[in-house]
Design an enzyme around this catalytic site. Sequence first.
Site, mmCIF file in Angstrom:
data_model
loop_
_atom_site.group_PDB
_atom_site.id
_atom_site.type_symbol
_atom_site.label_atom_id
_atom_site.label_comp_id
_atom_site.label_asym_id
_atom_site.label_seq_id
_atom_site.Cartn_x
_atom_site.Cartn_y
_atom_site.Cartn_z
ATOM 1 N N ALA A 134 0.824 -1.211 0.000
ATOM 2 C CA ALA A 134 0.000 0.000 0.000
ATOM 3 C C ALA A 134 0.861 1.265 0.000
ATOM 4 C CB ALA A 134 -0.935 0.001 1.207
ATOM 5 N N ASP A 152 -6.242 -0.562 7.950
ATOM 6 C CA ASP A 152 -6.677 -1.801 8.607
ATOM 7 C C ASP A 152 -5.505 -2.779 8.611
ATOM 8 O OD1 ASP A 152 -8.130 -3.863 9.644
ATOM 9 O OD2 ASP A 152 -9.427 -4.146 7.907
#
Lengths: 313, 313, 313, 313
Positions: C141, C158
């Site tokens: 990410a 998350d």
Amino acid sequence: MKFGSYFLEEITPYESMLRRMDEILAKRTTKFQELTLFRSEGFGKVLILDKDAQSTERDEHVYHDTLVHPALLAHPEPTSVFIVGGGEGATLREVLKHPSVERAVMVDIDDELIDIAKELLPEWHQGAFEDPRSDVYAEDARAWLEQHDEQFDVILVDLTDPVGEDSPARFLFTVEWYSLLKKRLKPGGFVAMQAGMLLLTHHREHPVIHRTVREVFEHVRTYRTYIPGYFLQFGFILASDHTDPLTIDTATYQTRLDERRLKLRYLNAPLITAQFALPNDLIEAIEAETMVSTDAEPFWLDEEGNPHQKPLG
Amino acid sequence: MKFGSYFLEEITPYESMLRRMDEILAKRTTKFQELTLFRSEGFGKVLILDKDAQSTERDEHVYHDTLVHPALLAHPEPTSVFIVGGGEGATLREVLKHPSVERAVMVDIDDELIDIAKELLPEWHQGAFEDPRSDVYAEDARAWLEQHDEQFDVILVDLTDPVGEDSPARFLFTVEWYSLLKKRLKPGGFVAMQAGMLLLTHHREHPVIHRTVREVFEHVRTYRTYIPGYFLQFGFILASDHTDPLTIDTATYQTRLDERRLKLRYLNAPLITAQFALPNDLIEAIEAETMVSTDAEPFWLDEEGNPHQKPLG
Amino acid sequence: MKFGSYFLEEITPYESMLRRMDEILAKRTTKFQELTLFRSEGFGKVLILDKDAQSTERDEHVYHDTLVHPALLAHPEPTSVFIVGGGEGATLREVLKHPSVERAVMVDIDDELIDIAKELLPEWHQGAFEDPRSDVYAEDARAWLEQHDEQFDVILVDLTDPVGEDSPARFLFTVEWYSLLKKRLKPGGFVAMQAGMLLLTHHREHPVIHRTVREVFEHVRTYRTYIPGYFLQFGFILASDHTDPLTIDTATYQTRLDERRLKLRYLNAPLITAQFALPNDLIEAIEAETMVSTDAEPFWLDEEGNPHQKPLG
Amino acid sequence: MKFGSYFLEEITPYESMLRRMDEILAKRTTKFQELTLFRSEGFGKVLILDKDAQSTERDEHVYHDTLVHPALLAHPEPTSVFIVGGGEGATLREVLKHPSVERAVMVDIDDELIDIAKELLPEWHQGAFEDPRSDVYAEDARAWLEQHDEQFDVILVDLTDPVGEDSPARFLFTVEWYSLLKKRLKPGGFVAMQAGMLLLTHHREHPVIHRTVREVFEHVRTYRTYIPGYFLQFGFILASDHTDPLTIDTATYQTRLDERRLKLRYLNAPLITAQFALPNDLIEAIEAETMVSTDAEPFWLDEEGNPHQKPLG
């Protein structure tokens, strides 16, 4: 499994036991080990040293009968006995039952353990430490034997296994150590020792010990028993330069038991003979073993029970 | 003890084992029991029936050698064998190794277990169910024997213990049941059976079975082995009206092993003889036992392993 | 505690949970983690990643409601959302419930986990991966955000905790990482993140994360919830440069819930406000914290949950 | 999970906790319960009554703050307080912190527990038993209240749950019992009580208690907190005929905390208000509940936490 207090013991790296503790009687830390003593419904008092069950009130006679009496009965008249380890006093207690014994020297490195045993483990020693024939030293047994040239009829080795590459016990499983024991035996003497668990017969701990002792002694025989309190079977070794234990027949053991008026809770003459009968897979594992433990390359066990002679990495 | 999947087994009411499961291979429910099959690092495939480990891939030979071969070697020429239970097929497999065997009848009440074994447990049966000498019935073994008057040279009883006051197995541990087995033996025949764990010798399960069998057979002998996968020692019984097993010497076992060209992984002739040598405390417990299990008052075991003949309440 | 299959989870270094597994549904290994999925009587399907419970069928809405809706309701009209992690698809599912959302980009490093989720976890994603507004990437990410200068109204993080001094997750808890998130936020945007367990409020994991985020964002607020399936309370953080979350009143949340016709199983407007009320000891621990995690010295947690910025040595 | 001593607690019928015991400080048996006190690395002293953790040194303030202060702060000037249960003394300790309190009567059925607490649990009572305002009785609280018509400003109910169909605690969860409490309240008085775990909100224990209290009191409000040492969230109830707790605003709590110079470790004014905010699924479960517990049909819980009003069999 009911709520309550349990002791968690890793029997193997893959199987762990939760032992119910009815009462915790003591928890002490010595320079060398941590002792936990609890009462169990099934085994009475249970003695834990560090991470493993060492002995239980209800079945310690199985272990101590097996360590002590085959060697002392193999000898026609043992007068002097040397014990390596054996801190809780039950090995000494069994030795003193043989009427010919005049002197029993016990050397255990952990003086605090001996003091704790005197206080908390009367079921084990039963006063053996106070017997006038007993001579107890809190020292390193190898150093003691190197410094004293006294000889003995029987030497009993009651040690824990060399687990971990830094285990100080490694130097009590080598050719040089067994050679020292041999020098401290009188002619016709015997050495008996606890020699590793036999969980599956392909495990190599016992075979390596057997193979190493064979470098030093003429006659080396494995015998075994199941120790209920460990939930495991253990190997023992009886070694001698003079007599092959397998040539001592049941009748001889029986005669000596009778002469010495020994009433044992576990062992009898046929069972002593029977303990030397080994299964095929264990015989093959012992024959196949090639590792010899030396002071230069002392063997040690990893957590899976595999033997190594060099650091892992 | 690492995070991950474990099977919790109550080895005793006070000691429980957590067995690491590397992979769960099957979970099945039959009319009679729940089966869990998993792979373990230490034992290979592990078979659980209901709450207890029944057999493991790496040590099932210890159990099955011990149940089967002493009886079949005690017999000079076994041609027909009856097996009570033994659903996973390894008892049958070992029976068929004896070349004189022409017929092996196996009766296990759990037909689904037999089907599951055929599919999932090839290491156990190794094709034994397909041997032309095999005759396998999924029925109640006592009913089968009552309805068939065929006689056998050897009967092998491979049952689980009668735990709980409503256990249907209670009626396979009575004088009447053993009398039925006796009627189904040919002259000179032998019965061998698994006969309870020997955790501490004061436990009465094995003594009660021994005492009950003694009501029926002339010669009743206990022998024992440690089963690594159970972490327990088990008692077995070899019974006969014709020959006291203790009179069969090691040489006879050896001759028969040689003649039958049997290469066993665990047992050999000296070890068979040795398995009949019992410790003093077990001998005393057997001699002291007075309970006899009958159809009118069949014995059963409570969770602590104590025998009862009447409901507890 | 009945015999049977259990999953052993170390909730803390001193407290371990044995979770009964009624059925093991899957066990898979990806490049990044090991997944175990089982059925539990109390929680339905339970998803384990490596050593910890991640989510359960019956209470995943508690976690996902808490991670997603405070941020999306804080924003007057979120049209684009970025999700870091969230592989099983439930975070995405909740995001898509907000009718103003036109685009939801999810980046989880573990492509195999996403595939497994699609197959085995329909209760979690409920088809969210197939929604035309969803854009799912199996990548790192941080790399994705460095390479794309797209901006979002809300970013949801998350992630699992940076346990161990070599944890690759360490670089997703630093000032530089939060600065990158800030650059990828549209004006008026919000970041929400899972921010560590609050077992006892003196634990420093959450305070360090809070302190680090405060280096980057003007308004940083901790909120919390109890996650039944973890048996633990977790901290979350809602951060923004534009609006202090504490200035958003219950009525505003209520109006937005109504306008967006959201019917949540767990959260409601008063409860969102309530989740920001912190106990005194946690307030003090956050105020006392001085550790700031940076790419040069990224913090990580030892097994006791203590934060460190350098190797242990 | 390391070898050593653990306490096994069944958190639910399907999830069990093994809590590491660094030292067992005491194990005592009273007429009513078995007490185990041990030292834990994470929680300090841990008090177990029978099978469950009751309180830990490091987080008992979470429970006791939550039971005591909302009720005493809801009251403008509490002078007299009655405590049902609360044997270890911490509830009493917190009550006495309110300077207006002139008399605190505590009635716990277990006199031995009170004596043990005085000796072994100084961290809990901190001398509260010796405070001249304290009046402690070792009796059945219901009998005491029936026999004394004294009235109190606040009644605090600190009881364990009615688990099992024969639990004597059943009669302390009925309409008649709550009616008795109401009669012993002064005008304007409040009752607060521990009211069951909230593991998953569909569990009915708390809803049944809430529904039953509602039969008696005009205003009944649920509030909640996570108790770290239980690894569980618990429900509490604050009831009154005079004032709806939800009408007491944060500012009022703050003013009273200031006036009474209370410095709490856990609770503060905003958090008290926040504890009354409930999740949707719990609100629905409370609204859906129809079971009312009465002396004729007192409710009790089975092992799964399901409520019953008649014997199971």
